[in-house]
Structures are given as structure tokens and as C-alpha cells.
Design a protein around this motif. Sequence first.
Motif, PDB file in Angstrom:
ATOM      1  N   ASN A  23       0.846  -1.220   0.000  1.00 37.68           N
ATOM      2  CA  ASN A  23       0.000   0.000   0.000  1.00 37.68           C
ATOM      3  C   ASN A  23       0.861   1.242   0.000  1.00 37.68           C
ATOM      4  OD1 ASN A  23      -2.358  -1.507   0.011  1.00 37.68           O
ATOM      5  ND2 ASN A  23      -2.501  -1.534   2.269  1.00 37.68           N
ATOM      6  N   GLU A  24       1.973   1.172   0.752  1.00 39.03           N
ATOM      7  CA  GLU A  24       2.862   2.336   0.791  1.00 39.03           C
ATOM      8  C   GLU A  24       3.480   2.580  -0.572  1.00 39.03           C
ATOM      9  OE1 GLU A  24       6.672   4.045   3.363  1.00 39.03           O
ATOM     10  OE2 GLU A  24       5.995   1.951   3.619  1.00 39.03           O
ATOM     11  N   ASP A  49      -6.628   9.466  -2.323  1.00 36.86           N
ATOM     12  CA  ASP A  49      -7.065   9.451  -0.920  1.00 36.86           C
ATOM     13  C   ASP A  49      -7.315   8.011  -0.450  1.00 36.86           C
ATOM     14  OD1 ASP A  49      -6.839  12.152  -0.753  1.00 36.86           O
ATOM     15  OD2 ASP A  49      -8.970  12.529  -1.201  1.00 36.86           O
ATOM     16  N   ALA A  50      -7.850   7.208  -1.337  1.00 32.74           N
ATOM     17  CA  ALA A  50      -8.108   5.798  -0.978  1.00 32.74           C
ATOM     18  C   ALA A  50      -6.803   5.051  -0.732  1.00 32.74           C
ATOM     19  CB  ALA A  50      -8.920   5.119  -2.079  1.00 32.74           C
ATOM     20  N   LEU A  51      -5.840   5.260  -1.626  1.00 27.62           N
ATOM     21  CA  LEU A  51      -4.531   4.592  -1.450  1.00 27.62           C
ATOM     22  C   LEU A  51      -3.849   5.085  -0.180  1.00 27.62           C
ATOM     23  CD1 LEU A  51      -3.189   4.574  -5.126  1.00 27.62           C
ATOM     24  CD2 LEU A  51      -4.064   2.636  -3.800  1.00 27.62           C
ATOM     25  N   LYS A  52      -3.959   6.344   0.113  1.00 30.82           N
ATOM     26  CA  LYS A  52      -3.359   6.880   1.332  1.00 30.82           C
ATOM     27  C   LYS A  52      -4.041   6.296   2.556  1.00 30.82           C
ATOM     28  CE  LYS A  52      -2.404  11.184   3.767  1.00 30.82           C
ATOM     29  NZ  LYS A  52      -2.560  12.682   3.761  1.00 30.82           N
ATOM     30  N   GLY A  53      -5.397   6.200   2.465  1.00 34.96           N
ATOM     31  CA  GLY A  53      -6.111   5.620   3.596  1.00 34.96           C
ATOM     32  C   GLY A  53      -5.722   4.161   3.810  1.00 34.96           C
ATOM     33  N   GLU A 101       1.470   9.551  -5.423  1.00 32.82           N
ATOM     34  CA  GLU A 101       1.735  10.829  -4.792  1.00 32.82           C
ATOM     35  C   GLU A 101       2.836  11.558  -5.523  1.00 32.82           C
ATOM     36  OE1 GLU A 101       1.058  13.865  -2.088  1.00 32.82           O
ATOM     37  OE2 GLU A 101      -0.070  12.023  -2.368  1.00 32.82           O
ATOM     38  N   GLN A 102       3.808  10.895  -5.998  1.00 35.77           N
ATOM     39  CA  GLN A 102       4.957  11.536  -6.617  1.00 35.77           C
ATOM     40  C   GLN A 102       4.740  11.752  -8.102  1.00 35.77           C
ATOM     41  OE1 GLN A 102       8.309   9.119  -5.684  1.00 35.77           O
ATOM     42  NE2 GLN A 102       8.203   9.501  -3.447  1.00 35.77           N
ATOM     43  N   VAL A 103       3.989  10.884  -8.737  1.00 32.31           N
ATOM     44  CA  VAL A 103       3.794  10.980 -10.197  1.00 32.31           C
ATOM     45  C   VAL A 103       2.403  11.613 -10.444  1.00 32.31           C
ATOM     46  CG1 VAL A 103       3.694   9.688 -12.345  1.00 32.31           C
ATOM     47  CG2 VAL A 103       5.225   8.932 -10.509  1.00 32.31           C
ATOM     48  N   GLN A 104       2.332  12.700 -11.319  1.00 29.48           N
ATOM     49  CA  GLN A 104       1.093  13.436 -11.576  1.00 29.48           C
ATOM     50  C   GLN A 104       0.296  12.847 -12.717  1.00 29.48           C
ATOM     51  OE1 GLN A 104       0.032  15.777  -9.549  1.00 29.48           O
ATOM     52  NE2 GLN A 104       1.934  15.690  -8.343  1.00 29.48           N
TER      53      GLN A 104
END
Length: 762
Positions: free
Chosen positions: A296-297, A371-375, A304-307
Motif C-alpha cells: 500500500n505504501e 485518498d483511498a490509497l493513502k487511507g 503521490e509523486q507521479v502526476q
Amino acid sequence: MNDKAMSIEEAGKLVPKSSAAPAPYGEADSGGYSARSAFGSDSASFHEIWRILRKHKWRVLAIVAAFGAIGLLRTLMMTPLYTSTTRVQIDRNVAKVVESGNIAPVDSFDLEFLRTQYELLQGMAVAERAASNLSLGEDAGFLNQGGDGAFGAIRRLLSFGSRPGNSADKGAKERAAAGVVLSNRTIKPLSGSRLVDISYTDSSPARAQKIAAGFAQAFIDLNLDKRFQVNAYAKSFLEDQIKQLQSRLQDSEKALVDFGAKEQIITTNEKSSIADNNLAAGNAALGALVAERIRNEQLYRQVEQVQAINLPQFLSNKVIEGLRDKRNSLVAEYQEKLETFRPSYPGMVQINNKIKEIDHQIGMEVKAIKDALKGAYEASLSQESEMKERIEALRGEVLDLQKRSIRYNILKREVDTNRSLYENLLQRYKEVDVASGAGANNVFVVETAALPGSPSSPLMTRNLILSLLLGALAAGAAVFVLERFDDTIGSAEELESVTGLVTLGLIPLVEGDGIERELAELRSGVNEAYRSLCTSLHFATESGLPKSLLVTSSAMSEGKSTTALAIARHFAALGLKVLIIDADMRRPSLHLKLGLDNGMGLSNYLTGACSPPNAMQNTATDNLVFMSSGPIPPSPADLLASSRFMTLLSVGAEVFDFIVVDGPPVLGLADAQLLANGAAATAFIIRSGGTRKAQLRDSLKRLRSARANVIGGVLTQHDSKNAGYGYGYGYGYGYGYGENDQPSRISGSERHAELAEERKSA
């Protein structure tokens, strides 16, 4: 008086003349020992053994015949006995079937084990079992068979006062029967093997066969009983041990359960507890959470890093995919109309607004995905942290459990040990039970007892030979004892070995009173023996025939008077002038043999009552003059010690060619010593089988002290048949001459002339 004989008047003209010096006794001894050396040593040679056997032949034959007769009679009186034999093989262990159907070999040859089995076979236990199995105690014929030994006495005692049904009497009969079996059985091991022959001898062949087979079976049964007893003891021992271990196992299991309940130690299997299982499960869950958090990380860091929205997370979204398709359609429409309209054209503005709206929607969807991946990442991280805390707690519980499980593990190991011992003993108990029921034996009958076809004893030939051998041994022992304790002189070899004297002659034994008859017969063996003796006298001294010869012996009745008379007659017959003097003034006997008067003789001359011619008498033999002993004086030794006797010998030597003095015995008297000192030579008479060696030695010792010249010994009454010689004296002149061819007798004057010529030539 015969004109050939010397007259008494001529004897009165005798003048003294010194007699020849007697030869030293040592010279005679030396000659005797040299003659003895010719016969060899005093060892028991074959010749000597043969002589002894011939001497005692009738005694030997009688003893051997007696033993043979006893053996024959005993054999004929013996009850025929039959022997039956059973051969058994004794192994240390029974052969066992192992893997692949192979048979394991038995142990190697064990002498100690076999020796033990032999001793058991010879013991009373097997005999008692055999007697009991065969009911020999109830067999009256078996108990009443012959025998005078200890068991025979027991049987005789049992035959009186027995009561039927009495257990004590029955037991005594069985013991007596066992004793009979034990005394008649024979155990014979075959050397170098495990085979043993069991033989039984009985007067009944069928009973011998039955007992031989029964004895072997009794030994087999006894061996089986011993194995059963050993297995039974092992089984009983194992039962006790199993009971003890079972109780210990129950106690240890109970202590283990109680301690586990007290300490709250619960095991799910034999190797782990609940805490261990929880810790293992937590570690497994933590691993899964860590892997999920990392995944998940990675997804979160990637978006997060790639737009760009061309990531797999975005491309796989259906909403974004639909919005992208709409946007692509609007952009295519916008570009197509841009060629016709201007961007400010309302229609173009409307399309552009739609594209912006779609871009806004796509941005919102991308943000939602991020947001889902971060959660998901944050949730995984939180779960990982919680699981780590849980594992730490479980690790503490496990460490605490291990500390509390030390006593538990000790109890658990004790339970395991007791369970293992219990299972092993239970298995051994089952094996022993199976082995005891198998009934395997290590003794086998190789050859069964057969019915004897002929008796094994008595064997007539063997018993007769043994009896004769025993008789021969007994006869040999008797002869040895007789010869050992026989202190008499029986042969020329013994005479020479004991005395060292030369054997001058052997005079054969004449039964009864036939000596005079034998002497009257010129061809008799006795006359031949005396001729040989007289020939030996010619060579007895260095000067030939001595002038005077004393004939004496150890004791009376040894033949000295007969020998003296025979010597005198022989030389008188040869033509020599011979004077024979009866100097035994205690028991004179020559006058009786010659049949002359004893009224005047030597005792008268020695006392000075008469002159020598007055004391002499002519005899029936030509050239032989006799001087009797005369009246018996009170002290003959004193008369002989006077010089008159020496004068008689000296003066007589001038008139007579040869003087023979018949002297008294040596032992107990001094007469013979005085006579031996005066005579030129002394001939010692020994009666074969009558003169003892001690007597002979003592007599010669006394003569030696008187400086007598003992020229040799004469063995009289000699049994030539028992002496072992192959010849005798009974041949006479019987060499096949006819009646007209017999040699004529030489006259005395002719023989005297021949001897004179021989002396001159010498």
C-alpha cells in the motif's frame, strides 16, 4: 682186604710232611666274582624269569586254572543281560527362523555346557522321573531282579510289610526303582560331538528298550520343565514390574495434569502450548500486515509523486476510463470545428466548457483514488503497529510460560520415560508368554532304542580271557612274593652273586632215598654231576687237585657226607690212593653209608688211644681207605684243635694222593673252622632251595675268619627242570651205542698213570 688197596701197615710208616700252603681266601673270591661277571648283572633277565616260571610252573598253572574255572563257572551262573541304546543330540539353543526364512545357527561348541548336561544325565533326578513315568515302582519283576548291592538291600526291605495304597511305601518303591535305573544305565558322550548314547542293561530285552527310551524322554521332559520354570519366573517378574510401572505412570500423568492446571499450561499437541501457538500466529499475521503495508505504501508513494494519470491504478478505473473517452470525443469534435469556427464561437465555448468539466471530474476521481490509497497505507501502518505491540505481549507471555514450564517439562519427561518402560515391558511380557507356549527344546532323539537281539553280557570268551589274565597276574604276584621272600639259594647264579664263590658242581635232585641207587649206576645223572664236580677240583687251585679237601656246609642234611663219599670214590676209581675221614664227631654217618664199624676211629687217634693205621679201615672200593669218627667225645672241638689232626693230614699226604675230610656243619660249631684251617682246600655244600642266604653268608664269614681256602660251592639237590636250563644230567652215556659198542671202563692204575703224565707235562 684187596691187594690193590693200601695196607694199614704202609700207613704206619707215615712221616710228617708239611702240607701245601692254603691258597688265600681272597684269590678264591676273586675267581668267584670273575666267574659271576660272566653271567652278567643281578637283573631280572628273560633267562631268570623263565627259570622262575619253570620252577613254579605247577603253582602257576594251578592258579591260572583256578581263576579260569571260577570265571567259567561265574559266567555260566550269570543271568543273560541285554543292552539297548538311545542316542540324543544336545544343543545349547534351539535354531530360530529369522528374516527371509533363514535359520539362525546354534551356538558354538561349549564344553562347559555339555559337561553340565552330562552331569544332569547321570543324576538321580532323571532316573526318578524315568522310573515315575514308566511306573517301574509297580513292576514287581523289575524290583525283584538280582542284585546284592545297596539297592538290592532296599528292595529286600521293601518286600516285607508293604501295605497297598500306602503313599510312603509307594514313594520308597519309586526311589528304589530309580536306584536300579541309576545303577544299570550308562551315559557315554561321543568325543568331539554333541551326541550322547544312553544305554540301559536289563535281563529283559523289552524292558531294556523301554527304559532306554524312557530315560531319554525323561531327560527331554526335565529340560522342558526347566525352560517352562524359567519362563514362568520371567513372566511373574515382568508382571510385577509392569504393575509397578503402571502405577508410576498413572501417578506421573496425574501430577503433570495437576501442575498444568495449576499453572494454566495448556498444550495443543505434544510439543507446543497455546501461548506458543498464539505467538506463532501473531508472527505470521504480522508478516502478512507488513507485506500489505509495504504494498500500500508503494502504491501511495507512486501516485503521490507521479502526476500523470496513466498509472495502472488510474487506467484500470472504469469512471476515469469513461471520462477519458468522453473527453477524447469532445477534443476531437473541438478540433474538427476549430477549422470552421473560432474559439469564441458559442458552440466552441460550450465544447471547451464540457472538456474542462470532464477534466475536473477526472481530477476529482484521481484525488479520490489517491485518498483511498493513502487511507489504505495508513490503515496498514496502523495495523502493523498494533500487531507488533500484540506480538511483544505474546512474547512476554511465552517467556513467562517457559519459566513456569520447567517443572512441567520435568514431569512430562518422567511421564514419557514411564510410558516407554511400560510399553517395553509389556512387549517383553508378550514375547515371554509366546515363548513359554511354544515348547521348544534343545534335546533331540537321534536314534531311538532298538530291541536287543542278543545278550550284551556275559560274554563267555571275554570273561574267560579276563579270568585267565587275572589268574596269570595273581600267579605272577604269588611267584613274585614267593621269590621275594625266598631267602634260599636256588641257582648257580644266586650262589655266585651271594658268595662270590665258583660253582664247582650242580648235583641234581633225586626223589626219595634213591641217591645210593643213582650213585651205583655209572650212567646216572648224579654220577655225571659228581664227575663234573671232580673235574672242577682238578682246576680248583694253582697246583691242581688239592692234597686235602674239607667238605662242609651251613647246616645238616645238605648232602655233604654223600658228596664227600662220592668224591672219594671217584678219585679212588681213577687209581688215586684216597683217604676219607669222617670228622663229624657229633653226628657221624659215613660208617653207615659204607657199612663199616665205628668202634675205633678219629676220636681214638686224637686222644692218643691208637695210631692212625689202627683207626683206618679198607672199603669195598679199591684204593679207598676210611677213617671213621670213632666214639663221640665230650668235646670234639678241643680234640680237633690239637696238633695231632694237623699231623694226620701232613703224614697222610705222604702216603695218600688225596684226603677227603667229611666235616660237621659250620653254624653253631667251631669244629668246621678248625678243620678248614688245617685242610688244603674247602668245598662248601649248599642245598638248592634249602640253604638260606643269611646262613650262607654267616658260614663263609666264619670260615674266612679261620683263614680257610674255600675253593668253591657245590649246589646239591638241584632241580634242573625248574632251573631254566635246557639240559640236565640224565643223559648218561646214551648216545646211540650198541650193547657191544659201549666204551670200556678205564682201570684205576691206568687213570692214575694218565694223571701223573698230565701233572708232569703241566
